[in-house]
Design a protein around this motif. Structure first.
Motif, mmCIF file in Angstrom:
data_model
loop_
_atom_site.group_PDB
_atom_site.id
_atom_site.type_symbol
_atom_site.label_atom_id
_atom_site.label_comp_id
_atom_site.label_asym_id
_atom_site.label_seq_id
_atom_site.Cartn_x
_atom_site.Cartn_y
_atom_site.Cartn_z
ATOM 1 N N ARG A 31 0.840 -1.215 0.000
ATOM 2 C CA ARG A 31 0.000 0.000 0.000
ATOM 3 C C ARG A 31 0.865 1.252 0.000
ATOM 4 O O ARG A 31 0.595 2.220 -0.716
ATOM 5 C CB ARG A 31 -0.923 -0.003 1.221
ATOM 6 C CG ARG A 31 -2.077 -0.996 1.144
ATOM 7 C CD ARG A 31 -3.130 -0.676 2.205
ATOM 8 N NE ARG A 31 -2.564 -0.668 3.547
ATOM 9 C CZ ARG A 31 -2.527 -1.740 4.338
ATOM 10 N NH1 ARG A 31 -3.007 -2.896 3.905
ATOM 11 N NH2 ARG A 31 -2.024 -1.653 5.545
ATOM 12 N N GLU A 32 1.915 1.259 0.798
ATOM 13 C CA GLU A 32 2.766 2.443 0.914
ATOM 14 C C GLU A 32 3.433 2.771 -0.415
ATOM 15 O O GLU A 32 3.489 3.937 -0.838
ATOM 16 C CB GLU A 32 3.814 2.212 2.004
ATOM 17 C CG GLU A 32 4.505 3.477 2.479
ATOM 18 C CD GLU A 32 5.253 3.254 3.782
ATOM 19 O OE1 GLU A 32 5.967 4.184 4.194
ATOM 20 O OE2 GLU A 32 5.124 2.173 4.372
ATOM 21 N N LEU A 33 3.935 1.758 -1.095
ATOM 22 C CA LEU A 33 4.586 2.008 -2.382
ATOM 23 C C LEU A 33 3.551 2.379 -3.449
ATOM 24 O O LEU A 33 3.802 3.261 -4.285
ATOM 25 C CB LEU A 33 5.378 0.772 -2.815
ATOM 26 C CG LEU A 33 6.144 0.888 -4.137
ATOM 27 C CD1 LEU A 33 7.086 2.088 -4.128
ATOM 28 C CD2 LEU A 33 6.914 -0.390 -4.429
ATOM 29 N N ALA A 34 2.395 1.735 -3.441
ATOM 30 C CA ALA A 34 1.354 2.049 -4.429
ATOM 31 C C ALA A 34 0.910 3.504 -4.298
ATOM 32 O O ALA A 34 0.654 4.182 -5.315
ATOM 33 C CB ALA A 34 0.166 1.107 -4.266
ATOM 34 N N GLU A 35 0.799 4.012 -3.070
ATOM 35 C CA GLU A 35 0.425 5.415 -2.874
ATOM 36 C C GLU A 35 1.467 6.349 -3.471
ATOM 37 O O GLU A 35 1.133 7.395 -4.052
ATOM 38 C CB GLU A 35 0.254 5.696 -1.380
ATOM 39 C CG GLU A 35 -0.965 5.016 -0.761
ATOM 40 C CD GLU A 35 -0.957 5.090 0.754
ATOM 41 O OE1 GLU A 35 -0.016 5.718 1.311
ATOM 42 O OE2 GLU A 35 -1.870 4.531 1.382
ATOM 43 N N ALA A 36 2.743 5.993 -3.338
ATOM 44 C CA ALA A 36 3.796 6.823 -3.924
ATOM 45 C C ALA A 36 3.738 6.782 -5.448
ATOM 46 O O ALA A 36 3.926 7.802 -6.126
ATOM 47 C CB ALA A 36 5.161 6.359 -3.421
#
Length: 514
Positions: A31-36
């Protein structure tokens, strides 16, 4: 650099049940990387997303394992997952986004942080622990720095396992390898033979799972043939030169140890003395004691190399004693890495081109190096009575690095002719049983590991030393039959000369003479 700023994120991921970065990736990381990635405009439209995947495929050499989705968020989740599974995919994404004129500076900072977690699954790390736990190396800080690819300072570690745990929190290297895998490769090069084989097998399994076999193979070549890269290697070279009077020799020694420039080779010549073989044993003892005292604080290991003429290659120098006057003398070949070198080849310039060319070829592709066994069981092994065939094989195949002779190379024997052919064809390593055995099978009748040792040319010296140590550690009755007690290794590196062309006998050249 150390990722101290990532502690809070790592703690949150552990609470969320997140797995390690390259070992599967938890949903929190995805999730954290997808948001970036959602902040990259070129990943919002279906057409530009497809172009990004094609650019990544060009970088990877194959399409990335990412499907297109009508909903951008689903696509980004799958892309983030794939990147966290494999550092090469992450690197390809950075390159593709740069080509699409995206500013990836923030993304790089984030992924550096995300990938600061251990790079391998916990289960795999635990299978490695028995090989590293308690294994202390004197040059451990240097191995950590080299594995991390530019790391300048490391905290003190007690053993290889604690170093592995510390390095597991570092970013992947520029070549995509997790720092921990690089560290295991460097430790394997320093480890005894059996441990080194097990460490490389563990690394191979991880590289296969992470699609990093090419990167690992490249690093293994660099590690295997890095010329004396570790500052702990010191060398004492002893030349025994026959004199006109039977039974007498001119003994000259060279010493080399340069911790400031470990890849250099500048041996300092000592004074020469006239000796018998019995006196040579005591003189070598004196030289070894002096080297031990001078290098006590710095040198990790001392190599003792004997430069011998063709007729003296089978002298039992590895069984020279030290602590001779004590109640329990020790064997030189147990405490030190002892090999012989060929004075004949050193002083025959017309052989040097083949010698250097073969060394260079083996250095570039050490994984392709293979041995031959005279009269051995393999279908490629040459027959003992067919020396012309041996000569043709060696001249035509530079991947052959070691030859197991059919017997000791005593003058006027077939084994001596085998050794002469191998030396003039440039082989850096010869191995033989110093006893008068009738077949090479006699060398390994007590221990088939010698066949395995022959396939690991960079680790051959250490493997022979370990076998000699095992021979002396066994029972008194079985010691003389142990192959390690009789094994002789000629190992000749053309990049470490000690003299130029001189006659094999003649006046002394004096201290500093070349």
């Amino acid at each position: 650099m150390w990722q101290s700023s990532a502690h809070s994120r790592r703690a949150r991921r552990r609470r969320d049940g997140g797995m390690t970065a390259y070992g599967g990736g938890g949903l929190g990381l995805v999730r954290e990387l997808a948001e970036a990635l959602a902040r990259c405009g070129s990943l919002q439209e279906r057409g530009s997303r497809a172009l990004c995947l094609r650019l990544m495929a060009k970088e990877l050499g194959a399409p990335p394992p990412v499907r297109e989705h009508d909903v951008a968020h689903y696509f980004l989740l799958e892309l983030a997952w794939a990147c966290l599974e494999n550092p090469r995919t992450m690197r390809a994404l950075h390159e593709a986004l740069t080509a699409l004129n995206e500013d990836v500076a923030e993304l790089r900072r984030l992924t550096d942080d995300l990938l600061a977690d251990p790079a391998l699954p916990v289960g795999e790390m635990m299978t490695l622990r028995p090989l590293l736990d308690g294994f202390a190396l004197p040059n451990l800080p240097d191995l950590c720095r080299r594995a991390a690819g530019g790391l300048r300072q490391v905290p003190p570690y007690d053993d290889a396992w604690s170093a592995f745990e510390g390095l597991s929190r570092l970013n992947a290297r520029p070549d995509g390898l997790p720092t921990t895998m690089a560290f295991v490769e460097y430790v394997a090069a320093e480890a005894p033979y059996e441990r080194g084989i097990a460490l490389r097998a563990w690394n191979d399994a991880q590289a296969h799972g992470l699609s990093l076999l090419t990167e690992l193979r490249s690093l293994r070549q660099q590690v295997a043939y890095a010329h004396s890269p570790e500052p702990g290697n010191a060398y004492l070279v002893v030349r025994l030169l026959r004199r006109e009077e039977p039974g007498r020799y001119r003994l000259t020694s060279w010493r080399h140890y340069d911790p400031d420039e470990p890849t250099s080779w500048r041996p300092a010549q000592e004074a020469s003395v006239e000796v018998t073989l019995a006196e040579a044993e005591r003189e070598v003892e004196r030289l070894v004691f002096e080297a031990d005292e001078d290098w006590a604080r710095d040198a990790d290991r001392i190599h003792v190399e004997f430069a011998l003429g063709q007729e003296d290659l089978n002298l039992p120098v590895h069984r020279f004693r030290i602590e001779i006057d004590s109640p329990e003398p020790a064997s030189l070949g147990v405490g030190y890495c002892v090999v012989v070198r060929s004075l004949t080849r050193c002083r025959t310039p017309r052989w040097h081109r083949a010698w250097k060319q073969r060394w260079t070829s083996l250095s570039r592709t050490p994984e392709l190096a293979r041995p031959l066994v005279m009269g051995g069981p393999g279908h490629d092994d040459p027959r003992c009575d067919d020396l012309p065939s041996l000569d043709a094989r060696l001249r035509g195949d530079r991947s052959i690095g070691c030859l197991l002779l059919s017997g000791p190379p005593e003058p006027a024997t077939d084994s001596a002719r085998e050794a002469l052919i191998a030396l003039r064809c440039g082989l850096p390593a010869l191995l033989w049983d110093s006893r008068d055995v009738t077949t090479p099978r006699g060398v390994v009748q007590a221990d088939d590991r010698i066949y395995g040792m022959l396939h690991d040319l960079p680790g051959l010296r250490e493997a022979v030393t370990q076998l000699r140590t095992e021979a002396h550690g066994g029972s008194l009755n079985g010691r003389d039959n142990h192959p390690g007690h009789h094994l002789v290794l000629l190992f000749d590196d053309p990049t470490r000369p000690i003299e130029s062309h001189q006659p094999l006998a003649g006046p002394d050249q004096g201290v500093g003479g070349r």
